[in-house]
Write a protein that holds these residues in place. Structure first.
Motif, PDB file in Angstrom:
ATOM      1  N   LYS A  70       5.304  13.881  -2.358  1.00 18.51           N
ATOM      2  CA  LYS A  70       4.284  14.094  -1.541  1.00 18.51           C
ATOM      3  C   LYS A  70       4.104  15.540  -0.843  1.00 18.51           C
ATOM      4  CE  LYS A  70       6.285  12.803   2.919  1.00 18.51           C
ATOM      5  NZ  LYS A  70       6.269  12.238   4.266  1.00 18.51           N
ATOM      6  N   PHE A  71       5.193  16.235  -1.038  1.00 16.82           N
ATOM      7  CA  PHE A  71       5.081  17.549  -0.571  1.00 16.82           C
ATOM      8  C   PHE A  71       4.437  18.445  -1.161  1.00 16.82           C
ATOM      9  CE2 PHE A  71       9.221  15.548   1.041  1.00 16.82           C
ATOM     10  CZ  PHE A  71       9.063  15.453   2.144  1.00 16.82           C
ATOM     11  N   HIS A  72       3.581  18.072  -2.358  1.00 13.52           N
ATOM     12  CA  HIS A  72       3.094  19.133  -3.228  1.00 13.52           C
ATOM     13  C   HIS A  72       1.574  18.800  -3.069  1.00 13.52           C
ATOM     14  CE1 HIS A  72       6.297  20.646  -5.302  1.00 13.52           C
ATOM     15  NE2 HIS A  72       6.897  19.273  -5.303  1.00 13.52           N
ATOM     16  N   PHE A  73       1.134  17.825  -1.998  1.00 11.93           N
ATOM     17  CA  PHE A  73      -0.269  17.726  -1.701  1.00 11.93           C
ATOM     18  C   PHE A  73      -0.481  18.229  -0.415  1.00 11.93           C
ATOM     19  CE2 PHE A  73       0.603  14.251  -4.378  1.00 11.93           C
ATOM     20  CZ  PHE A  73      -0.517  13.953  -5.071  1.00 11.93           C
ATOM     21  N   SER A  74      -1.632  18.784  -0.375  1.00 14.39           N
ATOM     22  CA  SER A  74      -2.035  19.747   0.994  1.00 14.39           C
ATOM     23  C   SER A  74      -2.114  18.652   2.083  1.00 14.39           C
ATOM     24  CB  SER A  74      -3.487  20.273   0.901  1.00 14.39           C
ATOM     25  OG  SER A  74      -4.419  19.292   0.452  1.00 14.39           O
ATOM     26  N   GLY A  75      -1.652  18.762   3.348  1.00 16.76           N
ATOM     27  CA  GLY A  75      -1.549  18.091   4.512  1.00 16.76           C
ATOM     28  C   GLY A  75      -0.271  17.295   4.476  1.00 16.76           C
ATOM     29  N   SER A  76       0.201  16.774   5.505  1.00 17.58           N
ATOM     30  CA  SER A  76       1.360  16.235   5.519  1.00 17.58           C
ATOM     31  C   SER A  76       1.544  14.683   4.873  1.00 17.58           C
ATOM     32  CB  SER A  76       1.929  16.121   6.894  1.00 17.58           C
ATOM     33  OG  SER A  76       1.211  15.448   7.754  1.00 17.58           O
ATOM     34  N   ASN A  77       0.159  14.005   5.054  1.00 20.34           N
ATOM     35  CA  ASN A  77       0.228  12.851   4.609  1.00 20.34           C
ATOM     36  C   ASN A  77      -0.769  12.253   3.554  1.00 20.34           C
ATOM     37  OD1 ASN A  77       1.779  10.582   5.423  1.00 20.34           O
ATOM     38  ND2 ASN A  77       0.479   9.786   6.731  1.00 20.34           N
ATOM     39  N   LEU A  78      -1.294  13.320   2.498  1.00 16.68           N
ATOM     40  CA  LEU A  78      -2.342  13.068   1.915  1.00 16.68           C
ATOM     41  C   LEU A  78      -2.061  11.919   0.739  1.00 16.68           C
ATOM     42  CD1 LEU A  78      -5.242  13.776   0.896  1.00 16.68           C
ATOM     43  CD2 LEU A  78      -4.209  15.481  -0.350  1.00 16.68           C
ATOM     44  N   MET A  79      -0.840  12.242  -0.104  1.00 17.10           N
ATOM     45  CA  MET A  79      -0.521  11.312  -1.022  1.00 17.10           C
ATOM     46  C   MET A  79      -0.600   9.839  -0.591  1.00 17.10           C
ATOM     47  SD  MET A  79       2.954  11.173  -3.134  1.00 17.10           S
ATOM     48  CE  MET A  79       2.806  10.360  -4.941  1.00 17.10           C
ATOM     49  N   GLN A  80       0.012   9.597   0.952  1.00 24.10           N
ATOM     50  CA  GLN A  80       0.132   8.109   1.168  1.00 24.10           C
ATOM     51  C   GLN A  80      -1.205   7.791   1.566  1.00 24.10           C
ATOM     52  OE1 GLN A  80       2.820   7.150   4.266  1.00 24.10           O
ATOM     53  NE2 GLN A  80       1.696   5.654   5.177  1.00 24.10           N
ATOM     54  N   GLN A  81      -2.208   8.665   2.150  1.00 29.82           N
ATOM     55  CA  GLN A  81      -3.652   8.153   2.556  1.00 29.82           C
ATOM     56  C   GLN A  81      -4.476   7.796   1.198  1.00 29.82           C
ATOM     57  OE1 GLN A  81      -4.820  11.910   4.460  1.00 29.82           O
ATOM     58  NE2 GLN A  81      -4.064  11.150   6.565  1.00 29.82           N
ATOM     59  N   LEU A  82      -4.282   8.712   0.232  1.00 28.87           N
ATOM     60  CA  LEU A  82      -5.011   8.454  -1.125  1.00 28.87           C
ATOM     61  C   LEU A  82      -4.622   7.011  -1.625  1.00 28.87           C
ATOM     62  CD1 LEU A  82      -4.785  12.073  -2.874  1.00 28.87           C
ATOM     63  CD2 LEU A  82      -6.836  10.726  -1.982  1.00 28.87           C
ATOM     64  N   LEU A  83      -3.133   6.980  -1.663  1.00 31.97           N
ATOM     65  CA  LEU A  83      -2.858   5.507  -2.145  1.00 31.97           C
ATOM     66  C   LEU A  83      -2.969   4.241  -1.119  1.00 31.97           C
ATOM     67  CD1 LEU A  83       0.901   6.539  -3.026  1.00 31.97           C
ATOM     68  CD2 LEU A  83      -0.902   5.624  -4.723  1.00 31.97           C
ATOM     69  N   GLU A  84      -3.405   4.270  -0.054  1.00 31.71           N
ATOM     70  CA  GLU A  84      -3.797   3.592   1.001  1.00 31.71           C
ATOM     71  C   GLU A  84      -5.570   3.427   0.625  1.00 31.71           C
ATOM     72  OE1 GLU A  84      -2.177   4.639   4.662  1.00 31.71           O
ATOM     73  OE2 GLU A  84      -0.402   3.851   4.556  1.00 31.71           O
ATOM     74  N   SER A  85      -5.983   4.391   0.262  1.00 32.34           N
ATOM     75  CA  SER A  85      -7.360   4.250   0.143  1.00 32.34           C
ATOM     76  C   SER A  85      -7.512   3.267  -1.092  1.00 32.34           C
ATOM     77  CB  SER A  85      -7.993   5.463   0.069  1.00 32.34           C
ATOM     78  OG  SER A  85      -7.716   6.191  -1.455  1.00 32.34           O
ATOM     79  N   GLU A  86      -6.648   3.224  -2.154  1.00 30.20           N
ATOM     80  CA  GLU A  86      -6.811   2.350  -3.314  1.00 30.20           C
ATOM     81  C   GLU A  86      -6.127   1.001  -2.766  1.00 30.20           C
ATOM     82  OE1 GLU A  86      -5.442   4.004  -6.745  1.00 30.20           O
ATOM     83  OE2 GLU A  86      -6.463   6.064  -6.200  1.00 30.20           O
TER      84      GLU A  86
END
Length: 110
Positions: A70-86
């Motif tokens: 997750k630290f390689h995504f811009s923003g602190s929570n982008l990876m989680q947000q992308l997964l939750e959007s799916e």
């Protein structure tokens, strides 16, 4: 980077692009599928270098379902947000019902 490293990264990207929407896989599952069982870390390096390559890197997590990249995504929570959007539920950086949303590339039919 060496050419064989670049070729390995391209193979990783090809597998990652096949991960279905709403599913995840692990670095190790991709490495195993590519016949490089001890190369899970190299798969991680490939995911870290995938920006701008249209690779759904957010769908690749560690073997326990943790969002270790997750630290390689811009923003602190982008990876989680992308997964939750799916439709994938994430609590404390861990995918819930990991066994149900896990996609194993070696089990793919066709």
């Amino acid at each position: 980077m060496k050419e064989e490293t670049l070729n390995f990264f391209e193979k990783v990207y090809a597998v990652a692009k096949r991960i279905p929407f709403g599913r995840v896989t692990s670095y190790g599952a991709i490495a195993n599928y590519l016949g490089a069982a001890r190369s899970a870390r190299m798969v991680g390096y490939a995911m870290n270098s995938s920006s701008g390559k249209n690779v759904p890197a957010h769908r690749v997590v560690n073997r326990k379902g943790l969002l270790t990249g997750k630290f390689h995504f811009s923003g602190s929570n982008l990876m989680q947000q992308l997964l939750e959007s799916e439709g994938i539920q994430v609590i404390d950086n861990q995918i819930q019902n990991f066994d149900k949303v896990f996609w194993d590339p070696s089990q793919e039919i066709g």
